[in-house]
Design an enzyme around this catalytic site. Structure first.
Site, PDB file in Angstrom:
ATOM      1  N   CYS A 140      70.789 -87.980 -27.039  1.00 35.59           N
ATOM      2  CA  CYS A 140      72.053 -87.522 -27.610  1.00 35.59           C
ATOM      3  C   CYS A 140      71.880 -86.383 -28.611  1.00 35.59           C
ATOM      4  CB  CYS A 140      72.800 -88.693 -28.249  1.00 35.59           C
ATOM      5  SG  CYS A 140      71.947 -89.473 -29.647  1.00 35.59           S
ATOM      6  N   HIS A 175      78.641 -86.500 -24.656  1.00 35.57           N
ATOM      7  CA  HIS A 175      77.427 -87.111 -25.223  1.00 35.57           C
ATOM      8  C   HIS A 175      76.469 -87.501 -24.111  1.00 35.57           C
ATOM      9  CE1 HIS A 175      78.726 -91.549 -24.587  1.00 35.57           C
ATOM     10  NE2 HIS A 175      79.569 -90.775 -23.936  1.00 35.57           N
ATOM     11  N   HIS A 215      74.102 -92.883 -32.856  1.00 35.88           N
ATOM     12  CA  HIS A 215      74.443 -92.086 -31.680  1.00 35.88           C
ATOM     13  C   HIS A 215      75.365 -90.947 -32.087  1.00 35.88           C
ATOM     14  CE1 HIS A 215      74.880 -91.387 -27.405  1.00 35.88           C
ATOM     15  NE2 HIS A 215      76.198 -91.415 -27.488  1.00 35.88           N
TER      16      HIS A 215
END
Length: 209
Positions: free
Chosen positions: A91, A154, A142
């Site tokens: 990510c 993402h 994240h």
């Protein structure tokens, strides 16, 4: 009583010290981890010429167009922790690569450092390009890039590079914070002149980072 040296000792005595140093260096370097180099990026087909010439445009519509093009370019790329290219990417590397490619803006490599840059933004004032952060569990962090209408791009652990919506219960429950790294965007006057359309209901996707 005379003791003959072992064959190994006789062999070592004939090898120059410098050669032993070189061999040792090779063996040691084989144990080190080399960070993979990012893949060479290619222009997105159909990318408007004015956006290519002005990738840091402050117009919301321009930024969203660039990000949507990146979403198409990276779609389906698998998630790979530590990955930085089309074979697999995580990510924070996706954020770093897209910011460099589309906005010519350098950001740190890790989520831990990315969350410390820019300025905090209210969830009700998100703009294309803002970084949205989540806490999937007690130890994991994240990050994704906001697009519009609640959607963000993402590198999902379960689906690879994809688009999700903050309104989905999974992400609502794990939302952490948002940071704005790019200059504040300006609304597109052409979009303001048109009547607003009702946002579509997010598709029922399989959630998970």
């Amino acid at each position: 009583m005379h003791v003959h040296p072992s064959p190994i000792r006789r062999l070592r005595s004939r090898i120059p010290a410098v050669l032993l140093t070189l061999v040792g260096g090779v063996l040691f370097s084989a144990c080190t981890v080399t960070t993979p180099r990012p893949a060479t990026l290619t222009p997105v087909a159909g990318r408007p010429a004015d956006l290519a010439a002005d990738p840091v445009s402050t117009r919301m519509s321009d930024r969203e167009a660039l990000l949507r093009a990146e979403a198409v370019r990276w779609a389906g790329t698998p998630h790979r922790l530590g990955g930085t290219d089309g074979r697999g990417i995580d990510c924070s590397a996706l954020v770093q690569t897209i910011y460099s490619h589309s906005f010519r803006t350098a950001v740190p490599r890790t989520t831990e450092h990315q969350v410390r840059i820019g300025t905090p933004v209210s969830p009700n004032a998100l703009e294309p390009g803002d970084l949205v952060f989540f806490k999937p569990d007690r130890r994991t962090r994240h990050v994704g890039i906001y697009l519009s209408d609640g959607e963000f791009l993402h590198a999902s652990k379960s689906q690879g590079v994809s688009i999700s919506n903050i309104a989905e219960p999974y992400w609502q429950q794990r939302y952490w914070t948002t940071r704005r790294v790019l200059p504040e965007a300006t609304p597109d006057t052409r979009a303001e002149a048109e009547p607003p359309s009702s946002p579509e209901t997010p598709k029922n996707r399989r959630n998970g980072w």
